[in-house]
Write an enzyme that holds these catalytic residues in place. Structure first.
Site, short mmCIF file in Angstrom:
data_model
loop_
_atom_site.label_atom_id
_atom_site.label_comp_id
_atom_site.label_asym_id
_atom_site.label_seq_id
_atom_site.Cartn_x
_atom_site.Cartn_y
_atom_site.Cartn_z
N ASP A 194 0.83 -1.20 0.00
CA ASP A 194 0.00 0.00 0.00
C ASP A 194 0.88 1.26 0.00
OD1 ASP A 194 -2.74 0.86 0.15
OD2 ASP A 194 -2.19 1.70 2.11
N LYS A 234 1.37 4.37 -2.86
CA LYS A 234 1.35 5.82 -2.62
C LYS A 234 2.63 6.47 -3.17
CE LYS A 234 -1.50 5.26 1.47
NZ LYS A 234 -1.58 5.29 2.92
#
Ligand code: ADP
Ligand code: ASP
Ligand code: MG
Length: 832
Positions: free
Chosen positions: A690, A694
């Site tokens: 994750d 980003k």
């Protein structure tokens, strides 16, 4: 005769000028409403000239009856009986025991109608003479009822059949009043000092004695004619709305009442379709300077709209109207350049063919002349113009005379437009942002009206966008939500709390009209409140159909549409480019598109640019923190980015802020899960994937074409646990403790802290993983779930720019998404 001064005085008082009142069909729709009309009139002190329409729907019914009888439809008798019963019932209800005389008159009336229809059936085709007689009968009957209602209340009232006094001839633009003949006939009735006269609207007679009508909606015209004939001081037109509104209230909910209008403005508005007042109405009263008041039968105390000779420049735009059923006629060819009289010849041909021209626009190049006509005239117009230019077409001086149907006109009207620069710009901005294609433009020399021809399919959307564009109503935005999970529902709650304030203070009206999950959806109407929408989705979902969902959100009648994606689904991200191409803005908390395949990323960007719409994803990094926005500002203002690094996961931030080696790491993971800081499967956080996503999103914002595969990810999940079930993973969580404990001790021995850090730099290095940082490092003092991002740039070289704050959790992520939605909203409005 009594010649006392008192009697003379009372005669002068009673002879003060009357006020003319015209009641539309909705005002006299049934007995209850007619009673209300009588009460309104009796509550007023002045002498009155009362002009009435037929009971609503009756004119249509009469026309249908004639057609039915002419086609020998056996059913015309039934329709006839329905109409007769409707009037009988109204008389009985209105007059109770005193109804007999009126019932007797109605009986005779209907008997003669029956004969007429019978004759019509024998003729076998619609006879214009018969049609003219029959379609005006509704006014005859309604005037009988209104007059009787007044007399039943003790008023002195005289009823006059307009067919006996009003003389008209038919002209090119409709009925033309023969004022002298009409005045003479009225004088012959010798009404003296009447108190109330009730007249039939709509009907008249020609000089040769033929019964005729003033055209559909002609009772307004009758009202104005009788106001003039009786030298009334004012004409009040009573209808079912408060007055003239800034747009048709059936199309624009928030249409505002216009308190006053000049005659010229009212003419423009009504010409361009504001049905509340009939265009012809005005000429007799304008000529005599009689004020018109449009007002509501259902709110007699409301002052309504006053229309007079006086004009006011404030606000510059009074109203916006549309009307459809039009076509564009285009005459094209280089042969017209510099040839005088081409336009005149074209318009002469149209005139001879009986085609009326609604709008004219000619480019200064003279290469083409384009005008708007009625769709029903399209073929005749094309034929007539082709014929007039046969030679030019033959020799190629003219290329073509083409027509295109399905056109509507939209007009903005206001006396103040002339002195207010930028009105046209505002109109075209509003149309452009609502993606309405303008096909032709015309502005009258008076600058009181700018009209555009657009596709009829766009007309409601255009009307709403333009109405909002002039701040006459809030900018309406249709919102669809995909993924009603934690973030999605938090957004709905925030929207529910902010909606009214946004509408009031910021002129933005956000309507949540669709919610979709991976399997189900709910589609709703604009009036539904956000929380009701959510309840609707939970209680009555239907199977998901993504195309229908997008189609519904991008409603034709709402100027702007936005889809919000709160899912984590790649399949949803696959839809973005398609949505953008449809003109739907997209704002997302979903990281799949931002960090996914670069081909899809580029396609989405291209679709947004091509469609003139926006794709926003500020909530994908740091939730509501101004991280991507800050980075974009740096890039756009020309700063050079050397590196971006940070703590980008709220979950991992919390874990390493808390971890001090005393409590096992696995115990902290369990606590974090209980607090709701982790994904349902904590490996989604611990894997570092994750965070890597980003980082890719940040890198791409700088213009680097980083892919997820380019990121060197140090995950925290031992490979033995990567593929096991969630429950097994949670059971074996302690297997994390050894490796992480060792890393922690190694750092501590150097006086450093352990943090999970992401970093990408201009050399193309991208890494996500554990880092040992000195105690004074910016990342060492985060609190709780704080995200921290540090930008090292040419401008911020020695002391990097840092953005820090809570960056995880549904509330802040939803707020980030909401902010993106509002940025889109401010972009579609007319604010700078
Ligand atoms: P009546 O039966 O009283 O003659 P109409 O139906 O002819 O009534 O006209 C009134 C209707 O005109 C209103 O109910 C309204 O829906 C419609 N309308 C269209 N445009 C406007 C506008 N700009 N302002 C007010 N009403 C409008
Ligand atoms: N009754 C007529 C019509 O419906 C005239 C009017 O109501 O103005 O057209
Ligand atoms: Mg009307």
């Amino acid at each position: 005769m009594d010649r006392s001064p008192v009697a003379r005085l009372s005669r002068i008082v009673t002879l003060s000028p009357p006020i003319a009142h015209k009641f539309g069909g909705t005002s006299v729709a049934d007995a209850g409403r007619i009673a209300r009309v009588a009460d309104i009139l009796l509550a007023r002190p002045e002498r009155q000239v009362v002009v009435v329409s037929a009971l609503s729907g009756v004119t249509d019914a009469l026309i249908a009856l004639v057609t039915k009888a002419a086609s020998r439809d056996a059913d015309w008798d039934g329709a006839f009986a329905t109409l007769r019963d409707k009037h009988r019932a109204a008389a009985r209800e209105l007059l109770a025991r005193d109804a007999e005389p009126i019932l007797a008159v109605l009986e005779t009336e209907f008997a003669s109608l029956h004969d007429l229809l019978h004759a019509q059936a024998l003729v076998g085709h619609v006879s214009d003479d018969l049609l003219d007689i029959v379609q005006g009968l509704g006014e005859v009957w309604s005037s009988l009822l209104v007059d009787a209602a007044l007399r039943a209340r003790g008023a002195r009232s005289v009823r006059i059949d307009a067919r006996e006094v009003l003389v008209v001839e038919s002209g090119e633009l409709g009925a033309v009043v023969d004022w002298d003949a009409s005045r003479a006939r009225l004088a012959a009735l010798d009404l003296g000092a009447f108190e109330r006269v009730v007249l039939t609207g709509f009907v008249a007679r020609t000089g040769s004695g033929r019964v005729t009508t003033l055209g559909r909606n002609g009772s307004d015209f009758s009202g104005a004619i009788f106001a003039a004939l009786f030298e009334a001081s004012e004409l009040h037109i009573w209808t079912d709305v408060d007055g003239v509104l800034s747009a048709d209230p059936r199309l624009v909910n928030e249409a505002l009442l216009v308190e006053s209008l000049s005659y010229a403005e009212a003419c423009e508005l009504s010409y361009f379709g504001a049905k509340v007042i009939h265009p012809q109405t005005m000429s007799p009263v304008i000529a005599r300077g009689i004020p018109i008041v449009i007002r509501n039968t259902f709110k007699p105390e409301h002052p309504g709209t006053r229309i007079t000779a006086q004009s006011s420049a404030v606000p510059p735009v009074k109203g916006v109207t549309t009307f459809g059923g039009l076509a564009l006629l285009d005459i094209e060819g280089a042969g017209m350049i510099g040839v005088p009289g081409t336009a005149e010849r074209a318009f002469e041909a149209l005139k001879l063919a009986g085609v009326s021209v609604v709008m004219i626009s000619q480019g200064s190049s003279e290469h083409s002349i384009c005008c708007v006509i009625r769709e029903k005239d399209a073929e005749a117009a094309q034929r007539a113009v082709r014929y007039a230019f046969t030679r030019e077409l033959d020799v190629g001086q003219l290329e073509d005379v083409s027509v295109r149907g399905g056109i509507a006109a939209l007009a903005v009207v206001g006396d103040g437009m002339a002195g207010t620069p930028g009105t046209a710009a505002r109109l075209f901005t509003a149309l452009g942002r609502a993606r309405v294609n303008v096909r032709a433009i015309a502005q009258g020399a008076s600058e009181r009206n700018i009209s555009v021809a657009i596709d009829a399919a766009d007309s409601v959307r255009a009307l709403r966008a333009v109405h909002a564009g002039f701040y006459l109503s809030a900018q309406t935005i249709s919102v669809g939500l995909v993924g009603p999970g934690n973030v999605g529902t938090a957004f709905v709650r925030q929207l529910a709390a902010a909606r009214e304030r946004l509408k009031r203070d910021s002129n933005v009206d956000l309507r949540l009209r669709g919610i979709a999950s991976s399997r189900a959806m709910w589609l709703g109407e604009s009036a539904v409140q956000p929380l009701q929408a959510l309840a609707g989705f939970e209680s009555a979902p239907t199977p998901l159909d993504m195309d229908r969902f997008a189609d519904h959100v991008r409603a034709d009648h709402i100027p702007h549409a936005v889809i919000l994606d709160c899912s984590a689904s790649g399949a949803v991200a696959d839809q973005y480019a398609g949505w953008l191409a449809l003109g739907i803005h997209v704002a997302v908390a979903n990281k799949q598109a931002g960090a996914g395949p670069i081909e899809r990323y580029d396609a989405i960007r291209r679709a947004a640019t091509a469609g003139g719409v926006r794709w926003r994803y500020g909530a994908t990094v740091g939730g509501g923190l101004p991280i991507l926005g800050t980075l974009r500002d740096l890039v756009e203002t020309g700063d050079e980015i050397h590196a971006v690094e940070g703590i980008l996961s709220g979950t991992l931030a919390w874990l390493f802020n808390e971890y001090d080696g005393r409590e096992p790491f696995s115990a902290l993971v369990r606590r974090a899960k209980e607090k709701g800081y982790t994904e349902p499967d904590p490996r989604d956080d611990l894997s570092g994937l994750d965070v890597a996503r980003k980082l890719v999103i940040l890198a791409r914002e700088i213009g680097w074409s980083t892919q997820l595969a380019d990121v060197n990810v140090e995950g925290l999940v031992p490979s033995a646990l990567a593929a096991v079930s969630v429950s097994e993973f949670l059971e074996r969580l302690a297997e994390l403790d050894g490796p992480i404990g060792a890393r922690f001790e190694a750092a501590r021995s150097k006086g450093h802290v352990l943090r999970y850090v992401a970093r990408v730099d201009a050399q193309g290095e991208a890494r996500v993983g554990l880092a040992e940082l000195p105690g004074n490092h910016a990342f060492a003092h985060g609190r709780l779930t704080d995200n921290v991002v540090q930008f090292t740039t040419s401008r911020y070289r020695d002391n990097p720019l840092v953005v820090q704050g809570p960056g995880a959790g549904p509330e802040v992520t939803a707020a980030g998404l909401f902010a993106d939605l509002l940025r889109i909203a401010s972009g579609v409005g007319n604010s700078p």
